[in-house]
Design a protein around this motif. Structure first.
Motif, PDB file in Angstrom:
ATOM      1  N   LYS A   5      23.730  30.766   3.885  1.00 17.59           N
ATOM      2  CA  LYS A   5      24.657  30.421   5.165  1.00 17.59           C
ATOM      3  C   LYS A   5      25.952  30.938   5.070  1.00 17.59           C
TER       4      LYS A   5
ATOM      5  N   GLU B 264      15.287  22.555   9.988  1.00 14.21           N
ATOM      6  CA  GLU B 264      16.775  22.438  10.265  1.00 14.21           C
ATOM      7  C   GLU B 264      17.265  21.428  10.734  1.00 14.21           C
ATOM      8  N   ASP B 265      18.283  20.524  10.123  1.00 18.82           N
ATOM      9  CA  ASP B 265      18.823  19.398  11.001  1.00 18.82           C
ATOM     10  C   ASP B 265      20.042  19.789  11.712  1.00 18.82           C
ATOM     11  N   GLU B 266      20.661  20.974  11.476  1.00 18.61           N
ATOM     12  CA  GLU B 266      21.813  21.184  12.480  1.00 18.61           C
ATOM     13  C   GLU B 266      20.999  21.804  13.634  1.00 18.61           C
TER      14      GLU B 266
ATOM     15  N   ASP C  49      15.614  24.567   5.512  1.00 16.02           N
ATOM     16  CA  ASP C  49      17.007  24.388   5.394  1.00 16.02           C
ATOM     17  C   ASP C  49      16.754  23.555   3.876  1.00 16.02           C
TER      18      ASP C  49
ATOM     19  N   MET D  49      19.589  21.097   2.481  1.00 20.28           N
ATOM     20  CA  MET D  49      20.098  19.740   2.714  1.00 20.28           C
ATOM     21  C   MET D  49      19.386  19.251   4.211  1.00 20.28           C
TER      22      MET D  49
HETATM   23 CA    CA Z   1      21.203  20.891   6.402  1.00 15.52          CA
END
Ligand code: CA
Length: 226
Positions: A101, A7-9, A51, A53
């Motif tokens: 989400k 997950e990039d967040e 995730d 994206m």
């Molecule tokens: Ca993302």
């Protein structure tokens, strides 16, 4: 139970790690697609939370790459977009479940528990004895790359024999009771016929497992690896 989060967040990723650790899972997070794929390939995880994206590779690409490589780790996909097409694409790419989400922590934990349960069920789906494995889902008895399908009764008899505690012998009467039931018409000859079918199949597999008869006592499996 080890869970990998891709997950990039970063805030969400670290919140998920804390949440899962609070439930006694070992969790770690990575923040881009390629690192996620590299970590997941190690085969050390019991589940992945992906995730969609992501920088580098998307969650879809990671899931398809893992499935193409034969890794069957359960995957929960997180999608920001509540679109049917994305869900379908996620499942087609090899995810086992998806969550849109934003989601509640209760829902995420429930999905993770369900994934891990399913994984457990899959692992229970096969029994091994000596050099042979019996898949209970497909009724296929295999040794290395050779395999043979068992009939339903053959599978039941073989499953019982393969699951006996070491040194335990099952009597013909107990075997009849378990496979054919108390009020069946099954007679001794019936059992002997199935034992003989199974012996032929073991021979076909070139297995070192043998069905041994102990006079008056019953049956057991022996494995004599050369
Ligand atoms: Ca993302």
């Amino acid at each position: 139970m080890r869970i990998l989060i891709v997950e990039d967040e970063k805030n969400l990723a670290s919140a998920l790690v804390k949440l899962l650790e609070g439930q006694k899972y070992a969790a770690e997070a990575v923040y881009d697609g390629q690192t996620g794929l590299d970590y997941a390939r190690s085969g050390q995880y019991d589940a992945l939370i992906l995730d969609v994206m992501l920088p580098g590779l998307s969650g879809f690409q990671i899931a398809s790459a893992l499935r193409e490589e034969g890794l069957d780790v359960p995957i929960l996909m997180l999608t920001a977009r509540d679109k049917v097409a994305d869900k379908v694409r996620g499942l087609d790419s090899g995810a086992d479940d998806y969550l849109t989400k934003p989601f509640t922590t209760e829902e995420l934990l429930a999905r993770v528990r369900a994934l891990l349960r399913r994984q457990g069920a899959v692992q229970m789906d096969a029994v091994t004895f000596g050099d042979i494995t019996l898949s209970l889902a497909t009724s296929i008895l295999s040794r290395q790359d050779k395999q043979v399908r068992l009939s339903r009764k053959e599978q039941e008899v073989m499953h019982i024999l393969m699951s006996l505690p070491p040194g335990y012998i099952i009597s013909k009467d107990d075997l009849i009771m378990k496979v054919w039931g108390a009020d069946s018409e099954a007679v001794d000859n019936n059992v002997e016929a199935y034992i003989s079918f199974l012996r032929k199949k073991l021979l076909y597999l070139n297995s070192a497992v043998q069905i041994v008869v102990q006079r008056r006592l019953g049956y057991l499996l022996e494995y004599a690896a050369c």
